[in-house]
Motif scaffolding. Structure first.
Motif, PDB file in Angstrom:
ATOM      1  N   THR A  17       0.235 -15.347  -6.166  1.00 15.59           N
ATOM      2  CA  THR A  17      -0.672 -14.774  -7.154  1.00 15.59           C
ATOM      3  C   THR A  17      -2.120 -14.689  -6.672  1.00 15.59           C
ATOM      4  O   THR A  17      -2.983 -14.207  -7.412  1.00 15.59           O
ATOM      5  N   HIS A  18      -2.377 -15.134  -5.461  1.00 19.07           N
ATOM      6  CA  HIS A  18      -3.720 -14.933  -4.906  1.00 19.07           C
ATOM      7  C   HIS A  18      -3.992 -13.437  -4.835  1.00 19.07           C
ATOM      8  O   HIS A  18      -3.112 -12.658  -4.469  1.00 19.07           O
ATOM      9  N   THR A  19      -5.216 -13.041  -5.184  1.00 18.60           N
ATOM     10  CA  THR A  19      -5.567 -11.629  -5.020  1.00 18.60           C
ATOM     11  C   THR A  19      -5.818 -11.367  -3.542  1.00 18.60           C
ATOM     12  O   THR A  19      -6.039 -12.297  -2.751  1.00 18.60           O
ATOM     13  N   GLY A  33      -5.861 -14.352  11.202  1.00 18.66           N
ATOM     14  CA  GLY A  33      -5.457 -12.993  10.886  1.00 18.66           C
ATOM     15  C   GLY A  33      -4.237 -12.897   9.993  1.00 18.66           C
ATOM     16  O   GLY A  33      -3.773 -11.797   9.699  1.00 18.66           O
ATOM     17  N   ALA A  34      -3.726 -14.054   9.563  1.00 19.90           N
ATOM     18  CA  ALA A  34      -2.536 -14.038   8.718  1.00 19.90           C
ATOM     19  C   ALA A  34      -2.496 -15.300   7.864  1.00 19.90           C
ATOM     20  O   ALA A  34      -3.029 -16.340   8.254  1.00 19.90           O
ATOM     21  N   ALA A  35      -1.857 -15.170   6.717  1.00 24.41           N
ATOM     22  CA  ALA A  35      -1.652 -16.311   5.821  1.00 24.41           C
ATOM     23  C   ALA A  35      -0.168 -16.409   5.498  1.00 24.41           C
ATOM     24  O   ALA A  35       0.498 -15.392   5.298  1.00 24.41           O
ATOM     25  N   VAL A  36       0.323 -17.625   5.443  1.00 27.20           N
ATOM     26  CA  VAL A  36       1.694 -17.868   5.004  1.00 27.20           C
ATOM     27  C   VAL A  36       1.671 -17.860   3.481  1.00 27.20           C
ATOM     28  O   VAL A  36       0.857 -18.541   2.860  1.00 27.20           O
ATOM     29  N   VAL A  37       2.549 -17.058   2.899  1.00 22.95           N
ATOM     30  CA  VAL A  37       2.640 -16.985   1.440  1.00 22.95           C
ATOM     31  C   VAL A  37       3.861 -17.799   1.026  1.00 22.95           C
ATOM     32  O   VAL A  37       4.985 -17.497   1.420  1.00 22.95           O
ATOM     33  N   LEU A  38       3.596 -18.844   0.273  1.00 25.27           N
ATOM     34  CA  LEU A  38       4.647 -19.741  -0.179  1.00 25.27           C
ATOM     35  C   LEU A  38       4.962 -19.434  -1.631  1.00 25.27           C
ATOM     36  O   LEU A  38       4.127 -19.639  -2.517  1.00 25.27           O
ATOM     37  N   SER A  56      -3.670  -1.752   2.032  1.00 22.36           N
ATOM     38  CA  SER A  56      -3.897  -1.674   0.600  1.00 22.36           C
ATOM     39  C   SER A  56      -5.239  -1.010   0.292  1.00 22.36           C
ATOM     40  O   SER A  56      -5.328  -0.135  -0.580  1.00 22.36           O
ATOM     41  N   LEU A  57      -6.264  -1.407   1.020  1.00 21.80           N
ATOM     42  CA  LEU A  57      -7.582  -0.805   0.823  1.00 21.80           C
ATOM     43  C   LEU A  57      -7.571   0.679   1.156  1.00 21.80           C
ATOM     44  O   LEU A  57      -8.188   1.490   0.460  1.00 21.80           O
ATOM     45  N   THR A  67      -2.127  -8.400  -5.798  1.00 17.34           N
ATOM     46  CA  THR A  67      -1.783  -9.779  -5.448  1.00 17.34           C
ATOM     47  C   THR A  67      -1.009  -9.845  -4.126  1.00 17.34           C
ATOM     48  O   THR A  67      -0.401  -8.868  -3.692  1.00 17.34           O
ATOM     49  N   ALA A  68      -1.047 -11.015  -3.553  1.00 21.02           N
ATOM     50  CA  ALA A  68      -0.390 -11.242  -2.262  1.00 21.02           C
ATOM     51  C   ALA A  68       1.092 -10.904  -2.325  1.00 21.02           C
ATOM     52  O   ALA A  68       1.638 -10.303  -1.390  1.00 21.02           O
ATOM     53  N   CYS A  69       1.757 -11.252  -3.429  1.00 21.67           N
ATOM     54  CA  CYS A  69       3.209 -11.040  -3.501  1.00 21.67           C
ATOM     55  C   CYS A  69       3.593  -9.570  -3.353  1.00 21.67           C
ATOM     56  O   CYS A  69       4.662  -9.254  -2.857  1.00 21.67           O
ATOM     57  N   THR A  70       2.715  -8.675  -3.765  1.00 24.04           N
ATOM     58  CA  THR A  70       2.998  -7.249  -3.676  1.00 24.04           C
ATOM     59  C   THR A  70       2.930  -6.746  -2.238  1.00 24.04           C
ATOM     60  O   THR A  70       3.556  -5.744  -1.901  1.00 24.04           O
TER      61      THR A  70
END
Length: 130
Positions: A17-19, A33-38, A56-57, A67-70
């Motif tokens: 749910t992080h934007t 350059g990357a984030a793990v989405v848990l 996205s931009l 959101t990150a999940c998308t």
């Protein structure tokens, strides 16, 4: 040389749910350059990269509401810390991506990027005295 020798152990973990703006700020602050989405409720681990945010931009989407999940890649190829850098580079080239989440005992312990591999393979420039 092995993935464990090249990987970054700075693993930024965010929630689904992080934007995208929040994710970008965290990635910038950590210089990654990357984030793990848990996402414990669904797919488990995914990855959100700077390219995902850029795409996205480019589509005109709002980073404050997206959101990150998308935008998370959930069909992730994972690396083991004992892989060779050749194995990691081959997986990246075959899959067309630049980051691998490194798992050890089921959890993320690092991320290896193309840049990490190049640093290990390229000779270090030495300063020539003037």
């Amino acid at each position: 040389m092995l993935v464990r020798d090249a990987m970054s152990t700075v693993v930024l973990t965010i929630g689904p749910t992080h934007t995208l703006r929040q994710a970008a700020r965290l990635m910038s602050a950590r210089r990654v350059g990357a984030a793990v989405v848990l996402d414990e409720d669904s797919s488990g681990l995914g990855i959100l990269t700077e390219r995902d945010i850029l795409n996205s931009l480019a589509l005109g989407q709002n980073p404050d509401t997206e959101t990150a999940c998308t935008h998370t890649t959930t069909d992730v190829v994972f690396a083991a810390s004992g892989w060779t850098l050749e194995e990691a580079a081959s997986a990246m080239a075959h899959g067309g991506f630049r980051h691998l989440i490194v798992l050890d005992e089921g959890g993320p312990v690092g991320i290896v990027s193309v840049r990490d591999i190049i640093r290990c393979w390229a000779p270090v420039r030495q300063q020539i005295p003037a």
